[in-house]
Design a protein around this motif. Structure first.
Motif, PDB file in Angstrom:
ATOM      1  N   UNK A  31       0.833  -1.208   0.000  1.00  9.94           N
ATOM      2  CA  UNK A  31       0.000   0.000   0.000  1.00  9.94           C
ATOM      3  C   UNK A  31       0.864   1.254   0.000  1.00  9.94           C
ATOM      4  N   UNK A  32       1.984   1.209   0.707  1.00  9.66           N
ATOM      5  CA  UNK A  32       2.926   2.328   0.673  1.00  9.66           C
ATOM      6  C   UNK A  32       3.510   2.498  -0.722  1.00  9.66           C
ATOM      7  N   UNK A  33       3.795   1.388  -1.389  1.00  9.51           N
ATOM      8  CA  UNK A  33       4.437   1.450  -2.701  1.00  9.51           C
ATOM      9  C   UNK A  33       3.480   1.870  -3.803  1.00  9.51           C
ATOM     10  N   UNK A  34       2.193   1.677  -3.588  1.00  8.33           N
ATOM     11  CA  UNK A  34       1.196   2.038  -4.605  1.00  8.33           C
ATOM     12  C   UNK A  34       0.450   3.330  -4.261  1.00  8.33           C
ATOM     13  N   UNK A  35       0.968   4.068  -3.274  1.00  4.25           N
ATOM     14  CA  UNK A  35       0.393   5.374  -2.905  1.00  4.25           C
ATOM     15  C   UNK A  35      -1.118   5.287  -2.690  1.00  4.25           C
ATOM     16  N   UNK A  36      -1.528   4.296  -1.942  1.00  5.46           N
ATOM     17  CA  UNK A  36      -2.955   4.040  -1.739  1.00  5.46           C
ATOM     18  C   UNK A  36      -3.626   5.141  -0.917  1.00  5.46           C
ATOM     19  N   UNK A  37      -4.935   5.156  -1.000  1.00  5.74           N
ATOM     20  CA  UNK A  37      -5.770   6.087  -0.241  1.00  5.74           C
ATOM     21  C   UNK A  37      -6.516   5.290   0.826  1.00  5.74           C
ATOM     22  N   UNK A  38      -6.526   5.786   2.062  1.00  5.52           N
ATOM     23  CA  UNK A  38      -7.259   5.135   3.137  1.00  5.52           C
ATOM     24  C   UNK A  38      -8.564   5.877   3.386  1.00  5.52           C
ATOM     25  N   UNK A  39      -9.647   5.125   3.470  1.00  2.00           N
ATOM     26  CA  UNK A  39     -10.960   5.694   3.768  1.00  2.00           C
ATOM     27  C   UNK A  39     -11.186   5.549   5.271  1.00  2.00           C
ATOM     28  N   UNK A  40     -11.305   6.680   5.956  1.00  2.00           N
ATOM     29  CA  UNK A  40     -11.401   6.719   7.416  1.00  2.00           C
ATOM     30  C   UNK A  40     -12.762   7.261   7.825  1.00  2.00           C
ATOM     31  N   UNK A  41     -13.426   6.571   8.749  1.00  2.00           N
ATOM     32  CA  UNK A  41     -14.714   7.027   9.260  1.00  2.00           C
ATOM     33  C   UNK A  41     -14.558   7.499  10.699  1.00  2.00           C
ATOM     34  N   UNK A  42     -15.318   8.527  11.061  1.00  2.00           N
ATOM     35  CA  UNK A  42     -15.304   9.049  12.422  1.00  2.00           C
ATOM     36  C   UNK A  42     -16.458  10.003  12.616  1.00  2.00           C
ATOM     37  N   UNK A  43     -16.488  10.650  13.766  1.00  2.00           N
ATOM     38  CA  UNK A  43     -17.611  11.543  14.058  1.00  2.00           C
ATOM     39  C   UNK A  43     -17.669  12.737  13.106  1.00  2.00           C
ATOM     40  N   UNK A  44     -16.560  13.035  12.418  1.00  2.00           N
ATOM     41  CA  UNK A  44     -16.543  14.126  11.448  1.00  2.00           C
ATOM     42  C   UNK A  44     -16.907  13.663  10.044  1.00  2.00           C
ATOM     43  N   UNK A  45     -17.356  12.424   9.916  1.00  2.00           N
ATOM     44  CA  UNK A  45     -17.746  11.908   8.622  1.00  2.00           C
ATOM     45  C   UNK A  45     -16.705  10.965   8.040  1.00  2.00           C
TER      46      UNK A  45
END
Length: 279
Positions: free
Chosen positions: A128-142
């Protein structure tokens, strides 16, 4: 068996999970998100963590995704390492996952659990570091889409109440040659001396390493030296080793000198392979 009792919650949506965490936190129950649960069980039995409530994320559809969407691969954080290893959608991630732990453990360990682990290796992050991935994060701010290099710096940095939903990777990386190897001292399922993942893009070779230092990393300084074609392969590797970003581990599995020796040989194999393979 856990040395304390706790309540279990099973939300079926991202919003429900976030609201549950917020309510349980306000009630003083020290809630924890749960997917595979292997680390919670292990640390709980050792009295290293405590909670009165766990929130199981496996019922949330978005956390179980494994598909192509708009020229990207979308991987749910609740998928097990076995599911990733057996999938053909993201071979680089799948082969890396297949080298983690043993089959029984991989049936339980999830991608999100591995990335958020307190164990230093977190090997699933390497591709994931080598492919510059995007992480989808959920929290109280959406829900936020965060580049991995902004949120995974030595470890996954999440605020209280946040959890990892998905990983999004540009699908063109699936067509690029890769190399992944795990070097152990003895047992087939022992912790690694090092795990090395490498990827050949159109312009350079990228490298990420776990087990060498106290955290997994990708080093731009090391990559610069490894891609310096004006030097010999041996010199490129020697110069790259000088750019290791943190102290090299030294423990019962191997001395600092031995780990560096293993790294040098592994880099030689990786570069020899990737520079010789057809794109």
């Amino acid at each position: 068996m856990m040395p304390f009792d706790f309540e279990g919650y099973f939300p079926y949506s991202i919003l429900e999970a976030v609201q549950l965490f917020d309510r349980l936190y306000q009630e003083g129950k020290q809630p924890l998100y749960y997917s595979g649960g292997t680390e919670i069980l292990t640390l709980g039995r050792l009295n290293l963590i405590f909670t009165k409530a766990v929130i199981d994320l496996k019922g949330i559809p978005e956390c179980n995704t494994l598909t192509f969407q708009q020229n990207s691969i979308v991987v749910g954080a609740a998928l097990t390492l076995t599911q990733l290893a057996e999938s053909k959608i993201f071979p680089f991630l799948g082969e890396t996952a297949a080298k983690i732990a043993d089959r029984t453990s991989r049936n339980q360990i999830t991608l999100g659990g591995n990335l958020a682990s307190d164990i230093i290796f977190r090997e699933a992050v390497l591709p994931l570091l080598l492919t510059d991935s995007i992480l989808v994060i959920a929290g109280r701010d959406g829900i936020r889409h965060v580049p991995i290099h902004q949120i995974f710096i030595e470890k996954l940095h999440l605020n209280p109440g946040q959890f990892l939903v998905q990983i999004i990777t540009d699908a063109h990386y699936t067509k690029m040659p890769f190399y992944v190897v795990k070097k152990r001292k003895l047992e087939v399922v022992d912790y690694p001396l090092i795990t090395l993942a490498a990827l050949r893009t159109d312009t350079s070779i990228r490298v990420a390493i776990s087990g060498l230092c106290n955290f997994p990393f990708r080093s731009s300084a090391m990559e610069m030296e490894l891609n310096n074609k004006s030097a010999t392969l041996e010199d490129r590797i020697e110069r790259a080793v000088r750019c290791i970003p943190a102290p090299v581990l030294e423990d019962i599995r191997g001395s600092r000198e031995y780990r560096v020796f293993v790294l040098q040989n592994t880099l030689y194999d990786a570069l020899t392979y990737l520079e010789g393979v057809s794109a």
